[in-house]
Motif scaffolding. Structure first.
Motif, PDB file in Angstrom:
ATOM      1  N   ARG A 367       0.839  -1.192   0.000  1.00 20.05           N
ATOM      2  CA  ARG A 367       0.000   0.000   0.000  1.00 20.05           C
ATOM      3  C   ARG A 367       0.876   1.244   0.000  1.00 20.05           C
ATOM      4  N   CYS A 368       0.489   2.254  -0.789  1.00 18.93           N
ATOM      5  CA  CYS A 368       1.245   3.510  -0.848  1.00 18.93           C
ATOM      6  C   CYS A 368       0.277   4.639  -1.191  1.00 18.93           C
ATOM      7  N   ASP A 397      -3.313   6.504  -3.542  1.00 15.46           N
ATOM      8  CA  ASP A 397      -3.792   5.531  -2.557  1.00 15.46           C
ATOM      9  C   ASP A 397      -3.882   4.143  -3.186  1.00 15.46           C
ATOM     10  N   GLN A 399      -3.227   0.131  -3.485  1.00 15.56           N
ATOM     11  CA  GLN A 399      -3.054  -1.085  -2.690  1.00 15.56           C
ATOM     12  C   GLN A 399      -3.211  -2.282  -3.625  1.00 15.56           C
ATOM     13  N   ASP A 415       3.214  -0.653   4.253  1.00 16.16           N
ATOM     14  CA  ASP A 415       3.139   0.701   3.711  1.00 16.16           C
ATOM     15  C   ASP A 415       4.491   1.138   3.170  1.00 16.16           C
TER      16      ASP A 415
END
Length: 468
Positions: A367-368, A397, A399, A415
């Protein structure tokens, strides 16, 4: 505070401050509009409506008729696709950072103008008709131009003309893209004004947009609540919509790949500008079923293929995520990484390498908040000659999980934000330097020694041998 009127010299200096104040006003379907005349000419004074009043089509026509009655009839209309008062607040350097302002030419034109007209809240319906209203003022058809064609055109101060300059707007996942586009639009305004000054042609300029770039929901009326119930005074027009489900690919009846992103934007460089394609509405949302033909997955390799049919300028368009899983002896565990992100369009390929930044433990999802190939890039062209150098891609956003999916939900997310961010490192280094300086100072103070002999003014002077 007056929402519209002829601004004084000090008022023009506070132009962006006014915009910042009006940013708190509800801007649903409302855009700002500013009018100014070239140096040596003034607009007729206009009575200000009440603060927060939205200017309608008829009111805008009345204001323009009154203000332009004494100004030059060579009209310049800078019509941007989207604009809101918040754009001036965010990108105008209103908090003292004037070097960061993207409206330098606009501010300079307002400072040099004898007077200007500022309407912070114009209905989008009225803004759309501003070209027709100006055309009725001078009874001349509009000419759609750019700064290059204007330099080749010779204007006559005695002949009325309506020149329209269309300006783009960007509000994608990459926040820098909107700032860069607005800065480019301001450069166009500066070039046009310079050309008009070179030709010594007086002008009246109008800067506005077709629709707002940001929409704020209005508060709902309390009339819908029952008389006997208790409710919050600041209720909204409904709860925020639930996030749409992720893209799900199944192999042999079980889910093996999950993918989700709030925004998905790809851009191609064509004819000297970036053409943006927003793929999120075609990928996610209620009632949207993406075509996943060509996708596959197993224990070590996963391939997610998103097929699009209605992307402009392309007969076929595919977005391909290639993920691999392997065991690493150093960490004694399995990790997965996004080896390639490919764009296939009309028989051509553009390949981005993401394995250096997009990775996570095999049993986790990745996720970022922002994944991009342009700003703080995590995606890099596969080679110097790859077609990826003509493309930019950005996720907001993001994922994704390509292995060990249990059910329809993502596993625990790894993350992209590191534990020690640049801000934390700066604070640690600064604190360490201060501690070293403090320690050195205390050490020097502790080395001070008091003299063991003192000179008595009533007695003989103390003689200290040089050899002592």
């Amino acid at each position: 505070m007056a929402a519209v009127g002829t601004l004084s010299h000090n008022g023009r200096k506070m132009f962006l401050v006014f915009m910042c104040v009006f940013a708190a006003v509800n801007c649903d379907d409302k855009v700002p509009l500013v009018v100014w005349a070239s140096d040596g000419f003034a607009l007729s004074p206009v009575n200000a409506p009440s603060s927060g009043h939205t200017v309608s089509v008829d009111e805008l026509g009345s204001y323009l008729t009154r203000a332009l009655s004494t100004s030059p009839h060579n009209l310049l209309l800078f019509l941007q696709d989207k604009l809101s008062v918040e754009d001036f607040t965010m990108y105008g350097g209103v908090f003292g950072n004037k070097q960061d302002s993207v409206f330098r030419n606009l501010e300079g034109a307002l400072r040099s103008a004898s007077s200007s007209l500022w309407l912070p809240s114009v209905s989008s319906t009225a803004a759309v008709s501003v070209c027709s209203l100006l055309q009725n003022q001078i009874e001349t058809a509009p000419l759609y131009m750019n700064s290059d064609t204007l330099a080749q055109l010779r204007l006559n101060a005695s002949v009325a003309a309506l020149l329209v300059f269309r300006l783009p707007y960007s509000g994608g996942a990459d926040i820098m893209s909107a700032k860069e586009v607005l800065s480019g639009n301001d450069e166009v305004i500066g070039q046009v004004i310079s050309i008009m000054k070179t030709q010594s042609v007086p002008y009246t300029a109008v800067f506005t947009a077709l629709q707002p770039s940001r929409v704020v929901e209005e508060e709902v009326s309390l009339a819908g609540h029952s008389a006997g119930s208790r409710s919050l005074l600041q209720s909204r027009r409904g709860e925020p919509p639930a996030p749409y489900p992720p893209v799900e690919f199944k192999e042999k009846g079980s889910t093996c790949i999950l993918f989700w992103a709030e925004k998905l934007v790809v851009s191609q460089y064509r004819s000297g500008k970036w053409e943006r394609y927003d793929l999120a509405p075609k990928t996610f949302g209620e009632g949207v079923t993406p075509n996943l033909d060509g996708s596959s997955c197993n224990e070590t390799h996963s391939r997610l293929v998103l097929n699009y049919e209605d992307v402009p300028s392309f007969r076929s368009f595919r977005l391909i995520f290639v993920m691999n899983q392997r065991h690493y002896k150093v960490s004694a565990r399995r990790w997965f990484a996004m080896e390639l992100l490919q764009l296939e369009y009309d028989g051509k390929k553009a390949s981005f390498n993401g394995s250096r930044h997009i990775y996570a433990p095999a049993e986790y999802s990745y996720r970022c908040a922002s994944v991009s190939s342009s700003y703080s890039p995590q995606l890099f062209p596969h080679s110097a000659k790859d077609n990826a150098n003509e493309w930019q891609i950005s996720f907001h956003d993001l994922q994704i999980q390509g292995f060990n999916v249990a059910g329809k939900d993502f596993s625990y997310a790894s993350d992209c934000a590191a534990f020690f961010t640049p801000g934390i490192w700066m604070g640690l280094v600064t604190s360490l330097l201060m501690m070293l300086v403090l320690t050195y100072g205390l050490h020097m103070i502790m080395q001070l020694r008091t003299m063991d002999r003192f000179d008595d003014p009533k007695g003989p002077a103390i003689s200290v041998p040089q050899t002592e």
